[in-house]
Design a protein around this motif. Structure first.
Motif, short mmCIF file in Angstrom:
data_model
loop_
_atom_site.label_atom_id
_atom_site.label_comp_id
_atom_site.label_asym_id
_atom_site.label_seq_id
_atom_site.Cartn_x
_atom_site.Cartn_y
_atom_site.Cartn_z
N ALA A 22 0.85 -1.19 0.00
CA ALA A 22 0.00 0.00 0.00
C ALA A 22 0.88 1.24 0.00
O ALA A 22 1.83 1.34 0.78
N TRP A 82 -7.86 4.71 7.31
CA TRP A 82 -8.23 3.67 6.36
C TRP A 82 -9.70 3.73 5.97
O TRP A 82 -10.06 3.43 4.82
N LEU A 138 -9.56 5.89 -2.24
CA LEU A 138 -8.91 4.64 -2.62
C LEU A 138 -8.91 4.51 -4.14
O LEU A 138 -9.84 4.95 -4.82
N GLN A 155 -6.67 -4.08 -2.58
CA GLN A 155 -6.87 -3.05 -1.57
C GLN A 155 -7.83 -3.50 -0.48
O GLN A 155 -7.69 -3.15 0.69
N ARG A 191 -14.62 -0.48 2.12
CA ARG A 191 -14.17 0.57 1.22
C ARG A 191 -14.67 1.94 1.67
O ARG A 191 -15.79 2.06 2.18
N GLY A 232 -3.16 3.23 -3.12
CA GLY A 232 -3.40 2.00 -3.85
C GLY A 232 -2.28 1.01 -3.63
O GLY A 232 -1.24 1.34 -3.04
N MET A 233 -2.49 -0.20 -4.12
CA MET A 233 -1.49 -1.26 -4.01
C MET A 233 -0.59 -1.21 -5.24
O MET A 233 -1.07 -1.35 -6.37
#
Length: 308
Positions: free
Chosen positions: A182, A200, A205, A215, A226, A250-251
């Protein structure tokens, strides 16, 4: 040229004696699958749409079932998928036989690969194939959790996939893992900071598309779902650029993240464990020099997946 035509005629005669499916009809099925309609298939095959319909009806009569959906786009039915695989196998075998006779065909190798692999370690495969001008890659970009479905339907010869169980008629071997972390732009982190980490539940996102659940694994580990704002950016390069621009977190694959962190464009988010995605190489069990060569290219390139 005369020698080539004679060889192909002999192949066709041999095939039609041994199986009940005519090669021209199988080629027509493949053209419909790739072009999406009977009319487009007819243009590609340089025949009339009526001829395409007649070939399909004859193939369906031989198979005893409907093989193509009459819709837009026209696609093979589940019963048609094995014949589509057969058609692709016959085309590759015929092309390689022509190459052995020095008639100079281009060998078409259809492969499915996920976008993040294509943007990172798989580029070494592209460079290797570039040294073989007689081989043409036809890449389908698909999520690693779904690419094996393209194999099952006969749309590709091989795939980079997350699926460890071989599709019927295929072999499978592990390649390694692609690690994701992340990450966010430094100023984005400051704007959405909560204590030592990030908010979070509320921080915007980014996801690649609706198949992208990486994610969600991080959010689930923090006991939240989310956030209200979820951006979708279905392009690897643009996804990375969007994270760097501060659109959201984001990842990011490690091969892309490391240099971005080194030059201060991104920071890895504290409190988020890396997610390792196991990758496998599935390919048809088919004697093919071209497919063997690409498989060797993939094995060499995948060595990077073991260095994190």
């Amino acid at each position: 040229m005369k020698r080539q035509r004679l060889f192909l005629h002999m192949v066709k005669q041999c095939l039609t004696r041994r199986v009940r499916f005519d090669p021209d009809q199988l080629e027509t099925l493949m053209a419909i699958s790739e072009e999406g309609s009977f009319e487009a298939a007819a243009r590609r095959l340089h025949v009339t749409p009526s001829a395409v319909s007649q070939r399909v009806r004859a193939l369906e009569a031989a198979a005893g079932t409907v093989l193509v959906t009459r819709a837009a786009p026209a696609t093979p039915t589940e019963a048609g998928e094995p014949l589509l695989r057969l058609a692709r196998q016959l085309r590759l075998i015929a092309s390689e036989a022509e190459a052995a006779l020095a008639t100079g065909p281009v060998l078409d190798v259809a492969i499915a690969v996920n976008a993040d692999s294509l943007a990172t370690w798989f580029r070494q495969v592209l460079a290797a194939v570039a040294d073989r001008p007689g081989t043409a890659l036809r890449l389908s970009v698909e999520d690693e959790g779904h690419s094996h479905e393209l194999l099952r339907r006969g749309e590709v010869l091989a795939a980079v996939t997350r699926e460890p169980r071989p599709v019927q008629g295929c072999s499978v071997e592990p390649l390694g893992v692609l690690r994701y972390r992340a990450a966010a732009a430094p100023w984005f982190l400051e704007r959405h900071r909560r204590g030592p980490g990030i908010d979070w539940a509320g921080a915007p996102l980014l996801v690649f598309n609706e198949k992208d659940l990486l994610q969600d694994e991080v959010l689930a580990a923090h006991g939240v779902g989310r956030p209200p704002v979820v951006h979708r950016v279905p392009s690897n390069a643009d996804f990375l650029a969007a994270v760097e621009a501060g659109l959201g977190w984001g990842m990011i694959p490690h091969p892309q993240l490391a240099p971005a962190v080194a030059d201060g464009r991104l920071v890895a988010l504290a409190g988020a464990r890396p997610v390792d995605v196991p990758l496998h190489w599935q390919r048809w069990r088919l004697t093919s020099t071209a497919l063997d060569q690409v498989t060797d290219d993939v094995r060499r390139a995948a060595a990077a997946l073991h260095r994190r």
